[in-house]
Design a protein around this motif. Sequence first.
Motif, short mmCIF file in Angstrom:
data_model
loop_
_atom_site.label_atom_id
_atom_site.label_comp_id
_atom_site.label_asym_id
_atom_site.label_seq_id
_atom_site.Cartn_x
_atom_site.Cartn_y
_atom_site.Cartn_z
N CYS A 1 0.24 -9.35 -8.46
CA CYS A 1 0.76 -7.85 -8.27
C CYS A 1 1.95 -7.99 -7.39
O CYS A 1 2.67 -9.15 -7.33
CB CYS A 1 -0.41 -7.35 -7.17
N GLU A 2 2.73 -6.99 -7.10
CA GLU A 2 3.98 -6.97 -6.63
C GLU A 2 3.97 -8.00 -5.38
O GLU A 2 5.08 -8.86 -5.17
CB GLU A 2 4.56 -5.54 -6.39
N GLU A 3 3.12 -7.97 -4.50
CA GLU A 3 3.21 -8.68 -3.26
C GLU A 3 2.87 -10.00 -3.17
O GLU A 3 3.27 -10.83 -2.40
CB GLU A 3 2.63 -7.84 -1.98
N ARG A 4 2.03 -10.33 -4.39
CA ARG A 4 1.68 -11.67 -4.46
C ARG A 4 1.70 -11.85 -5.94
O ARG A 4 0.82 -11.51 -6.94
CB ARG A 4 0.27 -11.79 -3.79
N THR A 5 2.81 -12.61 -6.41
CA THR A 5 3.16 -12.56 -7.70
C THR A 5 2.11 -13.47 -8.59
O THR A 5 1.94 -12.92 -9.76
CB THR A 5 4.60 -13.26 -7.91
N LEU A 6 1.67 -14.51 -8.02
CA LEU A 6 0.64 -15.29 -8.87
C LEU A 6 -0.06 -16.01 -7.74
O LEU A 6 0.06 -16.37 -6.95
CB LEU A 6 1.41 -16.36 -9.34
N ALA A 7 -1.68 -15.81 -7.85
CA ALA A 7 -2.48 -16.62 -7.28
C ALA A 7 -3.44 -16.95 -8.45
O ALA A 7 -3.85 -16.43 -9.44
CB ALA A 7 -3.17 -15.67 -6.33
N PHE A 8 -4.16 -18.13 -8.02
CA PHE A 8 -5.19 -18.75 -8.99
C PHE A 8 -6.57 -18.94 -8.28
O PHE A 8 -6.45 -19.08 -6.77
CB PHE A 8 -4.81 -20.27 -9.55
N ARG B 1 0.82 -1.10 -0.03
CA ARG B 1 -0.13 0.03 0.04
C ARG B 1 0.93 1.24 -0.03
O ARG B 1 0.75 2.02 0.98
CB ARG B 1 -0.98 -0.04 1.31
N ALA B 2 1.56 1.49 -1.01
CA ALA B 2 2.48 2.75 -1.03
C ALA B 2 1.57 3.92 -1.39
O ALA B 2 2.06 5.05 -1.15
CB ALA B 2 3.44 2.56 -2.38
N SER B 3 0.33 3.69 -1.85
CA SER B 3 -0.54 4.87 -2.01
C SER B 3 -1.92 4.33 -1.99
O SER B 3 -1.94 3.23 -2.16
CB SER B 3 -0.14 5.64 -3.48
N PRO B 4 -3.09 5.38 -2.06
CA PRO B 4 -4.31 4.70 -2.32
C PRO B 4 -4.69 4.04 -3.54
O PRO B 4 -5.74 3.17 -3.66
CB PRO B 4 -5.08 5.94 -2.21
N GLU B 5 -3.77 4.14 -4.58
CA GLU B 5 -3.80 3.45 -5.82
C GLU B 5 -3.34 2.20 -5.91
O GLU B 5 -3.18 1.74 -6.99
CB GLU B 5 -3.33 4.57 -6.96
N GLU B 6 -2.41 1.63 -4.98
CA GLU B 6 -1.80 0.63 -5.07
C GLU B 6 -2.02 -0.48 -3.79
O GLU B 6 -2.80 -0.51 -2.86
CB GLU B 6 -0.15 0.94 -4.98
N GLY B 7 -1.49 -1.72 -4.05
CA GLY B 7 -1.76 -2.73 -3.10
C GLY B 7 -2.51 -3.84 -3.32
O GLY B 7 -2.32 -4.86 -3.11
N GLY B 8 -3.42 -3.50 -4.31
CA GLY B 8 -4.43 -4.66 -4.72
C GLY B 8 -3.85 -5.52 -5.99
O GLY B 8 -2.98 -5.31 -6.64
N PRO B 9 -4.81 -6.10 -6.54
CA PRO B 9 -4.66 -6.97 -7.75
C PRO B 9 -4.32 -6.08 -8.90
O PRO B 9 -5.10 -5.12 -9.22
CB PRO B 9 -5.57 -7.76 -7.72
N LYS B 10 -3.33 -6.36 -9.79
CA LYS B 10 -3.10 -5.72 -10.93
C LYS B 10 -3.46 -6.51 -12.26
O LYS B 10 -4.54 -6.45 -13.03
CB LYS B 10 -1.70 -5.25 -11.21
N GLY B 11 -2.57 -7.38 -12.62
CA GLY B 11 -2.98 -8.18 -13.92
C GLY B 11 -3.83 -9.26 -13.52
O GLY B 11 -4.15 -9.66 -12.45
N LEU B 12 -4.90 -9.56 -14.43
CA LEU B 12 -5.81 -10.57 -14.32
C LEU B 12 -6.19 -11.12 -15.62
O LEU B 12 -6.34 -10.75 -16.70
CB LEU B 12 -7.17 -9.96 -13.81
N ASP B 13 -6.27 -12.51 -15.67
CA ASP B 13 -6.75 -13.42 -16.89
C ASP B 13 -7.37 -14.42 -16.60
O ASP B 13 -7.46 -15.05 -15.25
CB ASP B 13 -5.39 -13.70 -17.64
N ILE B 14 -8.33 -14.84 -17.44
CA ILE B 14 -9.04 -16.23 -17.25
C ILE B 14 -8.56 -17.16 -18.25
O ILE B 14 -8.13 -17.02 -19.47
CB ILE B 14 -10.50 -15.88 -17.59
#
Length: 349
Positions: free
Chosen positions: A307-314, A283-296
């Motif tokens: 996202c940076e703090e969790r590189t990959l989750a399914f 959470r470096a700013s109100p715009e960061e910390g959450g999921p970024k890339g997403l694919d199905i």
Amino acid sequence: MIAGIDFKANAAVRAALSAIGRTEDLRFSPDNRLLAIAGYARKRLLVLRIDIEAGSDGPDVTIRDFMQLTSDNMGEIHGLDFIDDRTLAIANRDGMVAIFGLPREEPAGQSREISAIRRVRGRRLCKLNSPGSIAVRPESRGRVSLLVCNNYTHLVTRHVINRWLGYRTTGNQRLLERGLDIPDGIALSHDGRWIAVSSHGTQDVKLYRMSASLGPDTEPAGVLRNAGYPHGVRFTRDDRHIIVADAGSRVVNVYAGDSGWSGHRAPVRSVAVLDEETFLRGRASPEEGGPKGLDIDRSNSVVAVTCEERTLAFFALSSILGGVENCRQGEAIASAWHRNSDHSDMELE
């Protein structure tokens, strides 16, 4: 927070995931055998060899191996999409778009330096500027359109390349601009009728109806509201739902479409995909910390996020959608039942 899929991977794969640093987009290959992750901060591409199978309790995910790719034509990789199973278009936020052919050998823990097949810059009034997310759209006669979010000029451009000419650019177009403020994610519906673009500054997702008349002054036909700071965006395979990653919170938002995506819509469901500790760490700013890339994935059963703090989750797509799909099916059946004048003849599936 919903439970994720406990994917299988060896120590070398997990170490490669830990070392990639800040990530942006990720994308499954058309044959569903590879998953590519944009390593933004360390200017590299991580390609995973992946298997997704149906299990007794939902999808099973196994990461078999990896390859790590670098290039003089890879910078701050933000967006990527597959042209075919072995060819990728990569958008470098600090440079241009480059086309790469993946090494012929299977991923086996190797690190490779590769060269671009072609670089795409645009031209004149349609030059690329801070390219971010990218979507590939097949065209006729060997042509492919690259739809590129130009983050800081608030514009989506279209660049037509021809595979038969070594991916040479044959056309450039200023495609979408009206309503966009830092376009940060892009997706095409599977029926080819809609383009969805995350608009970071307006905190929503704009939907444009695909047509030959698309241009910078085209008004969005639909808006997905209350999206936070939207980034990754994807249509489900039937185009009835759109899933949007909110980089400013712990959640992905689910939107439901009816006969199309016109008009304004709020999420029908918001699902936490990060725990509080992981979210606050980024959470470096109100715009960061959450999921970024997403694919199905191409089987329409697994959602991947990064996202940076969790590189990959399914996550199982069914757990993201929750009861939304069942409710919609029930409403459709009930509606059809009441419209029918003779209930005794009604067949329920």
